[in-house]
Write a protein that holds these residues in place. Structure first.
Motif, PDB file in Angstrom:
ATOM      1  N   VAL A  65     -77.021  74.032 -47.505  1.00 17.83           N
ATOM      2  CA  VAL A  65     -77.021  74.950 -48.543  1.00 17.83           C
ATOM      3  C   VAL A  65     -75.582  75.751 -48.434  1.00 17.83           C
ATOM      4  CG1 VAL A  65     -77.850  77.011 -49.684  1.00 17.83           C
ATOM      5  CG2 VAL A  65     -79.681  75.249 -48.556  1.00 17.83           C
ATOM      6  N   LEU A  66     -74.905  75.779 -49.487  1.00 17.27           N
ATOM      7  CA  LEU A  66     -73.604  76.451 -49.557  1.00 17.27           C
ATOM      8  C   LEU A  66     -73.896  77.944 -49.999  1.00 17.27           C
ATOM      9  CD1 LEU A  66     -72.909  73.352 -50.178  1.00 17.27           C
ATOM     10  CD2 LEU A  66     -70.902  74.357 -51.191  1.00 17.27           C
ATOM     11  N   ARG A  67     -72.762  78.911 -49.447  1.00 13.71           N
ATOM     12  CA  ARG A  67     -73.067  80.251 -49.893  1.00 13.71           C
ATOM     13  C   ARG A  67     -72.781  80.415 -51.271  1.00 13.71           C
ATOM     14  NH1 ARG A  67     -68.778  83.324 -47.462  1.00 13.71           N
ATOM     15  NH2 ARG A  67     -69.752  84.961 -47.288  1.00 13.71           N
ATOM     16  N   ILE A  68     -73.237  81.528 -51.928  1.00 17.56           N
ATOM     17  CA  ILE A  68     -73.173  81.981 -53.319  1.00 17.56           C
ATOM     18  C   ILE A  68     -71.782  82.543 -53.219  1.00 17.56           C
ATOM     19  CG2 ILE A  68     -74.234  84.325 -53.067  1.00 17.56           C
ATOM     20  CD1 ILE A  68     -75.115  83.765 -56.053  1.00 17.56           C
ATOM     21  N   ASN A  69     -71.144  83.237 -52.262  1.00 13.90           N
ATOM     22  CA  ASN A  69     -69.940  83.595 -52.275  1.00 13.90           C
ATOM     23  C   ASN A  69     -68.700  82.802 -52.642  1.00 13.90           C
ATOM     24  OD1 ASN A  69     -71.747  85.311 -50.290  1.00 13.90           O
ATOM     25  ND2 ASN A  69     -70.239  86.905 -50.850  1.00 13.90           N
ATOM     26  N   ARG A  70     -68.010  83.107 -53.699  1.00 12.92           N
ATOM     27  CA  ARG A  70     -66.815  82.166 -53.767  1.00 12.92           C
ATOM     28  C   ARG A  70     -65.669  82.598 -52.909  1.00 12.92           C
ATOM     29  NH1 ARG A  70     -64.064  83.474 -57.991  1.00 12.92           N
ATOM     30  NH2 ARG A  70     -63.010  81.389 -58.492  1.00 12.92           N
ATOM     31  N   ASP A  71     -64.906  81.246 -52.541  1.00 15.99           N
ATOM     32  CA  ASP A  71     -63.733  81.566 -51.646  1.00 15.99           C
ATOM     33  C   ASP A  71     -62.770  81.923 -52.761  1.00 15.99           C
ATOM     34  OD1 ASP A  71     -61.335  81.545 -50.057  1.00 15.99           O
ATOM     35  OD2 ASP A  71     -61.825  79.634 -49.547  1.00 15.99           O
ATOM     36  N   ILE A  72     -62.226  83.027 -52.683  1.00 20.74           N
ATOM     37  CA  ILE A  72     -61.111  83.768 -53.829  1.00 20.74           C
ATOM     38  C   ILE A  72     -59.756  83.786 -53.138  1.00 20.74           C
ATOM     39  CG2 ILE A  72     -62.999  84.792 -55.203  1.00 20.74           C
ATOM     40  CD1 ILE A  72     -62.349  87.452 -53.778  1.00 20.74           C
ATOM     41  N   ARG A  73     -59.591  83.427 -52.054  1.00 16.73           N
ATOM     42  CA  ARG A  73     -58.087  83.734 -51.306  1.00 16.73           C
ATOM     43  C   ARG A  73     -57.014  83.070 -52.085  1.00 16.73           C
ATOM     44  NH1 ARG A  73     -59.527  81.131 -45.563  1.00 16.73           N
ATOM     45  NH2 ARG A  73     -60.530  79.611 -47.174  1.00 16.73           N
ATOM     46  N   PHE A  74     -57.378  81.937 -52.625  1.00 14.84           N
ATOM     47  CA  PHE A  74     -56.030  81.273 -53.330  1.00 14.84           C
ATOM     48  C   PHE A  74     -56.499  81.167 -54.912  1.00 14.84           C
ATOM     49  CE2 PHE A  74     -56.686  79.698 -48.889  1.00 14.84           C
ATOM     50  CZ  PHE A  74     -55.488  80.399 -48.426  1.00 14.84           C
ATOM     51  N   SER A  75     -57.441  82.083 -55.306  1.00 14.03           N
ATOM     52  CA  SER A  75     -57.761  81.875 -56.733  1.00 14.03           C
ATOM     53  C   SER A  75     -57.207  82.890 -57.599  1.00 14.03           C
ATOM     54  CB  SER A  75     -59.077  81.650 -56.910  1.00 14.03           C
ATOM     55  OG  SER A  75     -59.620  81.602 -58.217  1.00 14.03           O
ATOM     56  N   LYS A  76     -56.929  82.775 -58.916  1.00 10.08           N
ATOM     57  CA  LYS A  76     -56.645  83.826 -59.638  1.00 10.08           C
ATOM     58  C   LYS A  76     -57.812  84.530 -60.196  1.00 10.08           C
ATOM     59  CE  LYS A  76     -52.359  81.902 -61.512  1.00 10.08           C
ATOM     60  NZ  LYS A  76     -51.609  81.211 -62.802  1.00 10.08           N
ATOM     61  N   ASP A  77     -58.762  83.811 -60.182  1.00  9.19           N
ATOM     62  CA  ASP A  77     -60.364  84.338 -60.468  1.00  9.19           C
ATOM     63  C   ASP A  77     -60.882  85.019 -59.239  1.00  9.19           C
ATOM     64  OD1 ASP A  77     -62.697  85.179 -61.461  1.00  9.19           O
ATOM     65  OD2 ASP A  77     -63.439  82.845 -62.001  1.00  9.19           O
ATOM     66  N   LYS A  78     -60.710  86.426 -59.249  1.00  7.17           N
ATOM     67  CA  LYS A  78     -61.341  87.108 -58.243  1.00  7.17           C
ATOM     68  C   LYS A  78     -62.953  87.552 -58.245  1.00  7.17           C
ATOM     69  CE  LYS A  78     -57.365  86.894 -56.279  1.00  7.17           C
ATOM     70  NZ  LYS A  78     -57.154  86.123 -55.362  1.00  7.17           N
ATOM     71  N   SER A  79     -63.528  86.703 -59.223  1.00  5.51           N
ATOM     72  CA  SER A  79     -64.930  87.054 -59.309  1.00  5.51           C
ATOM     73  C   SER A  79     -65.714  86.610 -58.016  1.00  5.51           C
ATOM     74  CB  SER A  79     -65.460  86.258 -60.360  1.00  5.51           C
ATOM     75  OG  SER A  79     -64.830  86.530 -61.553  1.00  5.51           O
ATOM     76  N   PRO A  80     -66.603  87.479 -57.376  1.00  2.00           N
ATOM     77  CA  PRO A  80     -66.957  87.075 -56.112  1.00  2.00           C
ATOM     78  C   PRO A  80     -67.966  86.315 -55.684  1.00  2.00           C
ATOM     79  CG  PRO A  80     -67.979  89.197 -56.767  1.00  2.00           C
ATOM     80  CD  PRO A  80     -66.835  88.845 -57.878  1.00  2.00           C
ATOM     81  N   TYR A  81     -68.885  85.879 -56.985  1.00  2.00           N
ATOM     82  CA  TYR A  81     -70.018  84.996 -56.758  1.00  2.00           C
ATOM     83  C   TYR A  81     -69.850  83.729 -57.844  1.00  2.00           C
ATOM     84  CZ  TYR A  81     -71.640  89.347 -54.716  1.00  2.00           C
ATOM     85  OH  TYR A  81     -71.604  90.532 -54.098  1.00  2.00           O
ATOM     86  N   ASN A  82     -70.458  82.692 -57.258  1.00  2.00           N
ATOM     87  CA  ASN A  82     -70.526  81.564 -57.961  1.00  2.00           C
ATOM     88  C   ASN A  82     -71.710  81.577 -58.754  1.00  2.00           C
ATOM     89  OD1 ASN A  82     -68.620  79.508 -56.815  1.00  2.00           O
ATOM     90  ND2 ASN A  82     -69.879  79.725 -54.813  1.00  2.00           N
TER      91      ASN A  82
END
Length: 221
Positions: A65-82
């Motif tokens: 199972v993958l985490r619901i948290n997004r990896d936002i380190r290199f993303s312009k979209d800083k929304s924290p959750y998938n």
């Protein structure tokens, strides 16, 4: 058996409008009850059903199972959750997406069912291309099997922009040799998530993808 209530879909619809930590923390218990815990139970059931047919699969839900948290380190979209919940059920689990298995993504829009080899290494890619080139009809026959076409359509993936000389003749016989990835995608309506035939339907997809997954697995070994 029902694993999820309709709140699974409702939760993600509301999260889409409130994708920030404050809202999520306010709804943490709801997330645990409607999403995380039932999803782990569902994945556990899937693993046990697959093990009946493939005892070599030795993983637990926590491996898949993958985490619901997004990896936002290199993303312009800083929304924290998938806005979906996912699992990769294979011998490599979520940490190794090069190993063929069944990848499931549940969202308010759809149930996504994926298989194949999504991110092969350079060495694995060479082995897949070599295996296909030795008997292109064998691989093509698997892909043209009626149930596979109905459920998944065709193999997807990025392709080489320039085909090296060593693969040019082989690509003329089977164009998929130019692929950098070998994955396929099926889709069902989101209503299936809260139905009592969820595992049955997902296992039907697993059975259909199994010959192609096994072909790719043998290739990369």
């Amino acid at each position: 058996m029902h694993y999820f209530t309709e709140d699974f879909v409702t939760f993600f619809k509301e999260l889409a409008k409130n994708n920030h930590k404050e809202w999520f923390h306010e709804n943490k218990k709801r997330y645990e009850t409607s999403i995380k815990k039932p999803f782990e139970v569902f994945v556990d059931s899937m693993i046990k059903e697959i093990q009946k047919l493939d005892p070599t699969l030795q993983v637990e839900p926590k491996d898949c199972v993958l985490r619901i948290n997004r990896d936002i380190r290199f993303s312009k979209d800083k929304s924290p959750y998938n806005l979906h919940y996912t699992a990769f059920i294979s011998s490599g689990g979520r940490k190794d997406k090069s190993i063929p298995g069944i990848f499931l993504r549940f969202s308010p829009e759809m149930v996504g069912i994926m298989g194949g080899c999504f991110s092969p290494s350079k060495e694995q890619l060479y082995k897949i291309r070599t295996k296909i080139s030795k008997s292109p009809n064998t691989f093509r026959n698997l892909l043209e099997e009626k149930s596979f076409v109905q459920k998944f359509g065709e193999i997807r993936g990025e392709t080489m922009k320039r085909i090296p000389k060593e693969w040019q003749d082989a690509c003329k016989k089977e164009s998929l040799i130019a692929n950098k990835q070998f994955y396929f995608v099926g889709e069902e309506a989101p209503g299936l998530i809260s139905s009592n035939v969820l595992v049955k339907e997902m296992m039907a997809y697993w059975q259909t993808m199994r010959p192609v997954n096994e072909y790719l697995s043998k290739a990369i070994q």
